[in-house]
Design an enzyme around this catalytic site. Structure first.
Site, PDB file in Angstrom:
ATOM      1  N   VAL A  30       0.832  -1.203   0.000  1.00  0.00           N
ATOM      2  CA  VAL A  30       0.000   0.000   0.000  1.00  0.00           C
ATOM      3  C   VAL A  30       0.873   1.262   0.000  1.00  0.00           C
ATOM      4  O   VAL A  30       0.688   2.167  -0.821  1.00  0.00           O
ATOM      5  CB  VAL A  30      -0.961  -0.004   1.213  1.00  0.00           C
ATOM      6  CG1 VAL A  30      -1.724   1.313   1.306  1.00  0.00           C
ATOM      7  CG2 VAL A  30      -1.930  -1.180   1.115  1.00  0.00           C
ATOM      8  N   ARG A  60      14.465   1.270  -1.043  1.00  0.00           N
ATOM      9  CA  ARG A  60      14.602   2.569  -1.724  1.00  0.00           C
ATOM     10  C   ARG A  60      14.409   2.437  -3.243  1.00  0.00           C
ATOM     11  O   ARG A  60      14.890   1.502  -3.859  1.00  0.00           O
ATOM     12  CB  ARG A  60      16.004   3.109  -1.429  1.00  0.00           C
ATOM     13  CG  ARG A  60      16.103   4.574  -1.599  1.00  0.00           C
ATOM     14  CD  ARG A  60      17.455   5.076  -1.149  1.00  0.00           C
ATOM     15  NE  ARG A  60      17.374   6.525  -1.089  1.00  0.00           N
ATOM     16  CZ  ARG A  60      17.774   7.246  -0.075  1.00  0.00           C
ATOM     17  NH1 ARG A  60      18.313   6.679   0.976  1.00  0.00           N
ATOM     18  NH2 ARG A  60      17.646   8.546  -0.104  1.00  0.00           N
ATOM     19  N   LYS A 114      -7.349  -1.954   9.005  1.00  0.00           N
ATOM     20  CA  LYS A 114      -8.689  -2.324   9.531  1.00  0.00           C
ATOM     21  C   LYS A 114      -8.623  -2.838  10.963  1.00  0.00           C
ATOM     22  O   LYS A 114      -9.501  -2.549  11.776  1.00  0.00           O
ATOM     23  CB  LYS A 114      -9.369  -3.358   8.619  1.00  0.00           C
ATOM     24  CG  LYS A 114      -8.749  -4.749   8.661  1.00  0.00           C
ATOM     25  CD  LYS A 114      -8.704  -5.399   7.320  1.00  0.00           C
ATOM     26  CE  LYS A 114      -7.307  -5.325   6.779  1.00  0.00           C
ATOM     27  NZ  LYS A 114      -7.021  -5.983   5.552  1.00  0.00           N
ATOM     28  N   GLY A 143     -10.949  -1.628   0.392  1.00  0.00           N
ATOM     29  CA  GLY A 143      -9.899  -1.025  -0.444  1.00  0.00           C
ATOM     30  C   GLY A 143     -10.376   0.185  -1.224  1.00  0.00           C
ATOM     31  O   GLY A 143     -10.680   1.229  -0.651  1.00  0.00           O
ATOM     32  N   GLY A 196      -1.074 -14.273  -6.225  1.00  0.00           N
ATOM     33  CA  GLY A 196      -0.970 -13.085  -5.378  1.00  0.00           C
ATOM     34  C   GLY A 196      -2.292 -12.605  -4.813  1.00  0.00           C
ATOM     35  O   GLY A 196      -2.390 -11.482  -4.319  1.00  0.00           O
ATOM     36  N   GLU A 199      -2.289 -14.299   0.869  1.00  0.00           N
ATOM     37  CA  GLU A 199      -0.967 -14.185   1.489  1.00  0.00           C
ATOM     38  C   GLU A 199      -0.423 -15.563   1.816  1.00  0.00           C
ATOM     39  O   GLU A 199      -1.160 -16.559   1.808  1.00  0.00           O
ATOM     40  CB  GLU A 199      -1.092 -13.347   2.759  1.00  0.00           C
ATOM     41  CG  GLU A 199      -1.523 -11.942   2.425  1.00  0.00           C
ATOM     42  CD  GLU A 199      -1.529 -11.020   3.617  1.00  0.00           C
ATOM     43  OE1 GLU A 199      -0.841 -11.323   4.601  1.00  0.00           O
ATOM     44  OE2 GLU A 199      -2.218  -9.998   3.534  1.00  0.00           O
ATOM     45  N   ASP A 210     -10.331 -11.172   9.266  1.00  0.00           N
ATOM     46  CA  ASP A 210     -10.151  -9.983   8.418  1.00  0.00           C
ATOM     47  C   ASP A 210     -11.517  -9.342   8.109  1.00  0.00           C
ATOM     48  O   ASP A 210     -11.707  -8.136   8.291  1.00  0.00           O
ATOM     49  CB  ASP A 210      -9.449 -10.420   7.119  1.00  0.00           C
ATOM     50  CG  ASP A 210      -9.338  -9.302   6.113  1.00  0.00           C
ATOM     51  OD1 ASP A 210      -8.368  -8.531   6.207  1.00  0.00           O
ATOM     52  OD2 ASP A 210     -10.217  -9.171   5.242  1.00  0.00           O
ATOM     53  N   LYS A 214     -13.529  -5.586   9.304  1.00  0.00           N
ATOM     54  CA  LYS A 214     -14.175  -4.652   8.366  1.00  0.00           C
ATOM     55  C   LYS A 214     -15.659  -4.496   8.701  1.00  0.00           C
ATOM     56  O   LYS A 214     -16.214  -3.395   8.632  1.00  0.00           O
ATOM     57  CB  LYS A 214     -13.996  -5.151   6.936  1.00  0.00           C
ATOM     58  CG  LYS A 214     -12.547  -5.167   6.484  1.00  0.00           C
ATOM     59  CD  LYS A 214     -12.415  -5.899   5.161  1.00  0.00           C
ATOM     60  CE  LYS A 214     -10.974  -6.045   4.743  1.00  0.00           C
ATOM     61  NZ  LYS A 214     -10.804  -6.981   3.622  1.00  0.00           N
ATOM     62  N   GLY A 311      -5.390  -4.739  -3.050  1.00  0.00           N
ATOM     63  CA  GLY A 311      -4.381  -4.472  -4.072  1.00  0.00           C
ATOM     64  C   GLY A 311      -3.798  -3.089  -3.834  1.00  0.00           C
ATOM     65  O   GLY A 311      -4.476  -2.200  -3.317  1.00  0.00           O
TER      66      GLY A 311
HETATM   67  N1  LIG Z   1      -2.498  -4.982   0.583  1.00  0.00           N
HETATM   68  C1  LIG Z   1      -3.774  -4.662   0.422  1.00  0.00           C
HETATM   69  O1  LIG Z   1      -4.387  -4.983  -0.607  1.00  0.00           O
HETATM   70  C2  LIG Z   1      -4.495  -3.890   1.481  1.00  0.00           C
HETATM   71  C3  LIG Z   1      -5.822  -3.473   1.238  1.00  0.00           C
HETATM   72  C4  LIG Z   1      -6.496  -2.726   2.205  1.00  0.00           C
HETATM   73  C5  LIG Z   1      -5.859  -2.439   3.395  1.00  0.00           C
HETATM   74  N2  LIG Z   1      -4.577  -2.892   3.607  1.00  0.00           N
HETATM   75  C6  LIG Z   1      -3.960  -2.558   4.888  1.00  0.00           C
HETATM   76  O2  LIG Z   1      -2.831  -1.709   4.647  1.00  0.00           O
HETATM   77  C7  LIG Z   1      -1.821  -1.942   5.622  1.00  0.00           C
HETATM   78  C8  LIG Z   1      -0.515  -2.277   4.920  1.00  0.00           C
HETATM   79  O3  LIG Z   1      -0.702  -3.444   4.155  1.00  0.00           O
HETATM   80  P1  LIG Z   1       0.354  -3.899   3.042  1.00  0.00           P
HETATM   81  O4  LIG Z   1      -0.327  -4.956   2.251  1.00  0.00           O
HETATM   82  O5  LIG Z   1       0.923  -2.736   2.353  1.00  0.00           O
HETATM   83  O6  LIG Z   1       1.449  -4.572   3.980  1.00  0.00           O
HETATM   84  P2  LIG Z   1       2.954  -4.908   3.593  1.00  0.00           P
HETATM   85  O7  LIG Z   1       3.100  -5.089   2.125  1.00  0.00           O
HETATM   86  O8  LIG Z   1       3.395  -5.991   4.497  1.00  0.00           O
HETATM   87  O9  LIG Z   1       3.727  -3.560   3.968  1.00  0.00           O
HETATM   88  C9  LIG Z   1       4.011  -3.168   5.268  1.00  0.00           C
HETATM   89  C10 LIG Z   1       5.320  -2.407   5.244  1.00  0.00           C
HETATM   90  O10 LIG Z   1       5.550  -1.859   6.527  1.00  0.00           O
HETATM   91  C11 LIG Z   1       6.840  -2.264   6.973  1.00  0.00           C
HETATM   92  N3  LIG Z   1       6.757  -2.464   8.426  1.00  0.00           N
HETATM   93  C12 LIG Z   1       5.928  -3.291   9.091  1.00  0.00           C
HETATM   94  N4  LIG Z   1       6.136  -3.216  10.406  1.00  0.00           N
HETATM   95  C13 LIG Z   1       7.146  -2.328  10.581  1.00  0.00           C
HETATM   96  C14 LIG Z   1       7.819  -1.831  11.716  1.00  0.00           C
HETATM   97  N5  LIG Z   1       7.510  -2.245  12.954  1.00  0.00           N
HETATM   98  N6  LIG Z   1       8.805  -0.927  11.539  1.00  0.00           N
HETATM   99  C15 LIG Z   1       9.131  -0.519  10.304  1.00  0.00           C
HETATM  100  N7  LIG Z   1       8.546  -0.944   9.173  1.00  0.00           N
HETATM  101  C16 LIG Z   1       7.544  -1.848   9.305  1.00  0.00           C
HETATM  102  C17 LIG Z   1       7.147  -3.546   6.261  1.00  0.00           C
HETATM  103  O11 LIG Z   1       8.537  -3.739   6.180  1.00  0.00           O
HETATM  104  P3  LIG Z   1       9.161  -5.192   5.878  1.00  0.00           P
HETATM  105  O12 LIG Z   1       9.029  -5.381   4.387  1.00  0.00           O
HETATM  106  O13 LIG Z   1      10.550  -5.085   6.339  1.00  0.00           O
HETATM  107  O14 LIG Z   1       8.339  -6.195   6.652  1.00  0.00           O
HETATM  108  C18 LIG Z   1       6.500  -3.313   4.893  1.00  0.00           C
HETATM  109  O15 LIG Z   1       7.370  -2.654   4.009  1.00  0.00           O
HETATM  110  C19 LIG Z   1      -2.367  -3.069   6.517  1.00  0.00           C
HETATM  111  O16 LIG Z   1      -2.984  -2.517   7.631  1.00  0.00           O
HETATM  112  C20 LIG Z   1      -3.389  -3.759   5.613  1.00  0.00           C
HETATM  113  O17 LIG Z   1      -4.412  -4.397   6.355  1.00  0.00           O
HETATM  114  C21 LIG Z   1      -3.874  -3.599   2.679  1.00  0.00           C
END
Ligand SMILES: NC(=O)c1ccc[n+]([C@@H]2O[C@H](COP(=O)([O-])OP(=O)(O)OC[C@H]3O[C@@H](n4cnc5c(N)ncnc54)[C@H](OP(=O)(O)O)[C@@H]3O)[C@@H](O)[C@H]2O)c1
Length: 433
Positions: A30, A60, A114, A143, A196, A199, A210, A214, A311
Site C-alpha cells: 500500500v 529505496r 482495519k 480497499g 498473489g 498471502e 479480516d 471490516k 491491491g
Molecule cells: N495490501 C492490500 O491490498 C491492502 C488493502 C487494504 C488495506 N490494507 C492494509 O494496509 C496496511 C498495509 O498493508 P500492506 O499490504 O501494504 O502490507 P505490507 O506489504 O506488508 O507492507 C508493510 C510495510 O511496513 C513495513 N513495516 C511493518 N512493520 C514495521 C515496523 N515495525 N517498523 C518498520 N517498518 C515496518 C514492512 O517492512 P518489511 O518489508 O521489512 O516487513 C512493509 O514494508 C495493513 O494494515 C493492511 O491491512 C492492505
C-alpha cells in the site's frame, strides 16, 4: 492538551498557501502505491516528504522526488513538520502507539489498517478530536470502494438498519474458483497464493478475522453502533466443499463468505460465515477478488457498492482520496459523536432458512433420526436433496430447513453428531434472500 490543529484547512484547491507535506509509514504494497501516485500523478496540494520503513535501504526506489527523506527512525518522522502521516505498516503494535503519538501532536493520520480501526478506532478518534487532529480510514474497508464515505455522507439521509457484504477478496477468489472450475478448497487456495490473491499465511482471511474487522467498522460507521470484532461470530470458509456448489445451484444459489450486521433495537446481529446467496443477487456478483457491500436503509431500501477491495493501487486510491479530503478538512473522527452510547448486545442468532449437508454411511432410518432431532426443537424440513453417483459408504445429501435460529440448529446438529451413521460432522450454512 493542545487543541490547535496542525493542519491549516483550505476551503478549495485554488486558495491553498502551500502544499501539505505527507509522510508514509511502511513502504510495502500500500505505502509504495501511495508514493507512486503521489510521485507520478502529483496533486499540487500534496507533497511527499518522508518515507519510513525498517531497513529502508533495501526498499529505496529512484522514482521519488530527491527531497524525500528515507528513514528508519520513527521519532524523526513523528516529530517532523509533516502535516499528514499515512500509516501503512499494518497490525496493532507498534502502529497503534505511533498513530496515537502523531494525533497527540495534532498531526492528521490516514490509515488503511482495519485491525487498528476495528479494535482502537473509537479511542483514536477521541484522541484526534481532543488534539484537533483528523483521522481518516477510508481504505480500511473494501480497499478502493469508497463505501465508508457513502455510508457517512451519501446515505446520511436514511436510517440504515443493515449492512452485508463480500469483504474478503481472498475468500471470494477461492469460492469463485471452486464454483467455476470444480476445484477443491485447498487447490483453489494454493492457486490464489500463486497469483498473489492470498498471502503466504491466509488464516485471518479464511477464518473470518479480516472480514470481521471490516464488518465492525461498517457497523460503527453505517449503523452507528459500536461492535467489537471479537464478539462477531466467525465460521471458516474451509468448511465449504465442491459438492456444496452443485447443491447450491439446484437452489438457484451460490456460496460466498458473507459478512452481515443487522440492527434490531438494542441488539446487533452480526456474523461472518459461508452462506448461500441467490445467483442473481448483488452478493453473487462480486467476481474473483472483488468486494461488494449492500447497505439497507429504512427509507431508501438496498444500495450496493462494488469494486476492487484490495491491491496496492485500488487501496492507494482510497488513501489519496482521504489525503485530499483531509486537505479540505474532512475527518472520520466526527463519527464517534454519532455513535450510540447506550450498550448494545451482539448476537449471531439470525433466523433464516438453512442448508445442512450430511455425509453418511447409508442405512435405513437416517432421515427419520435427523427429522426427530430437528422437529423436537421446532425446526421444519423444507426439502431433501440427493445427487446420484456416490458410494453408499460415503453418501452426501442435503436437507434444507424452513427459517430457524442458528443456535437452535447448532443444538440439534450437536445431538446428531453422535450418530453412528455420520462419516463426518454435518455442515450448515444460512440461505440468504
Ligand atoms: N495490501 C492490500 O491490498 C491492502 C488493502 C487494504 C488495506 N490494507 C492494509 O494496509 C496496511 C498495509 O498493508 P500492506 O499490504 O501494504 O502490507 P505490507 O506489504 O506488508 O507492507 C508493510 C510495510 O511496513 C513495513 N513495516 C511493518 N512493520 C514495521 C515496523 N515495525 N517498523 C518498520 N517498518 C515496518 C514492512 O517492512 P518489511 O518489508 O521489512 O516487513 C512493509 O514494508 C495493513 O494494515 C493492511 O491491512 C492492505
Amino acid at each position: 492538551m493542545s487543541t490547535q490543529p496542525k493542519l491549516e484547512l483550505v476551503p478549495d484547491a485554488v486558495s491553498f498557501a502551500r502544499p501539505f507535506s505527507v509522510a508514509i509509514l511502511g513502504f510495502g504494497t500500500v505505502g509504495r502505491s501511495v508514493a507512486e501516485i503521489l510521485s507520478y500523478n502529483a496533486d499540487p496540494r500534496l507533497q511527499l516528504t518522508h518515507i519510513f520503513n525498517r531497513n529502508f535501504a533495501t526498499k529505496r526506489v529512484s522514482w521519488t522526488n530527491e527531497e524525500v527523506t528515507w528513514t528508519d527512525d520513527i521519532d524523526s518522522v513523528l516529530t517532523s513538520e509533516a502535516d499528514i502521516i499515512v500509516e501503512a505498516i499494518g497490525g496493532l503494535d507498534p502502529a497503534e502507539a505511533w498513530v496515537r503519538r502523531a494525533l497527540q501532536r495534532g498531526t492528521t493520520v490516514i490509515t488503511a489498517n482495519k485491525q487498528l480501526i476495528a479494535h482502537h478506532g473509537r479511542e483514536l478518534a477521541q484522541v484526534a478530536q481532543d488534539y484537533g487532529a483528523q483521522l481518516l480510514f477510508g481504505a480500511s474497508v473494501a480497499g478502493g470502494v469508497p463505501v465508508l464515505l457513502a455510508l457517512e455522507e451519501g446515505l446520511a439521509g436514511d436510517r440504515l438498519v443493515g449492512v452485508s457484504g463480500i469483504l474478503n477478496g481472498t475468500c471470494n477468489y477461492v469460492l469463485s474458483r471452486m464454483e467455476s472450475h470444480g476445484t477443491s478448497f485447498e487447490a483453489a487456495l494454493k492457486e490464489a497464493q500463486t497469483f498473489g490473491f492470498a498471502e503466504a499465511d491466509p488464516s485471518s482471511d479464511i477464518n473470518g478475522d479480516d472480514a470481521a474487522a471490516k464488518l465492525a467498522i461498517l457497523t460503527q460507521i453505517g449503523l452507528k453502533t459500536h461492535v467489537s470484532p471479537n464478539t462477531i461470530r466467525k465460521t471458516p470458509v474451509s468448511s465449504v466443499e465442491t459438492i456444496d456448489f452443485a447443491y447450491a445451484r439446484q437452489l438457484d444459489s451460490t456460496i460466498r463468505q458473507v459478512s452481515r450486521a443487522y440492527l434490531d433495537g438494542r441488539k446487533v446481529f452480526a456474523a461472518v460465515e459461508p452462506a448461500l446467496v441467490p445467483l442473481n443477487s448483488a452478493l453473487a456478483r462480486a467476481e474473483g477478488s472483488q468486494n461488494v457491500i449492500v447497505a439497507s436503509g429504512k427509507y431508501g431500501g438496498n444500495t450496493a457498492f462494488l469494486g476492487h477491495g484490495a491491491g496496492g493501487h485500488p487501496t492507494a486510491v482510497a488513501v489519496i482520496s482521504d489525503l485530499i479530503a483531509a486537505a479540505k478538512g474532512r475527518s472520520h473522527a466526527a463519527w464517534i459523536s454519532n455513535l450510540d452510547s447506550k450498550p448494545t448486545r451482539t448476537s449471531s442468532d439470525f433466523t433464516t432458512p438453512h442448508y445442512v449437508r450430511f455425509v453418511v454411511k447409508d442405512r435405513p432410518g437416517i432421515i427419520a433420526t435427523i427429522a426427530t432431532a430437528l422437529s423436537s426443537r421446532g425446526i421444519n424440513i423444507d426439502a431433501v436433496l440427493q445427487k446420484s453417483g456416490f458410494a453408499k459408504a460415503e453418501l452426501p445429501f442435503v436437507v434444507t430447513l424452513e427459517p430457524c435460529g442458528a443456535s437452535v440448529l447448532r443444538e440439534a446438529l450437536d445431538e446428531l453428531s453422535r450418530a453412528d451413521f455420520l462419516v463426518k460432522p454435518p455442515v450448515h450454512f444460512p440461505i440468504l434472500k
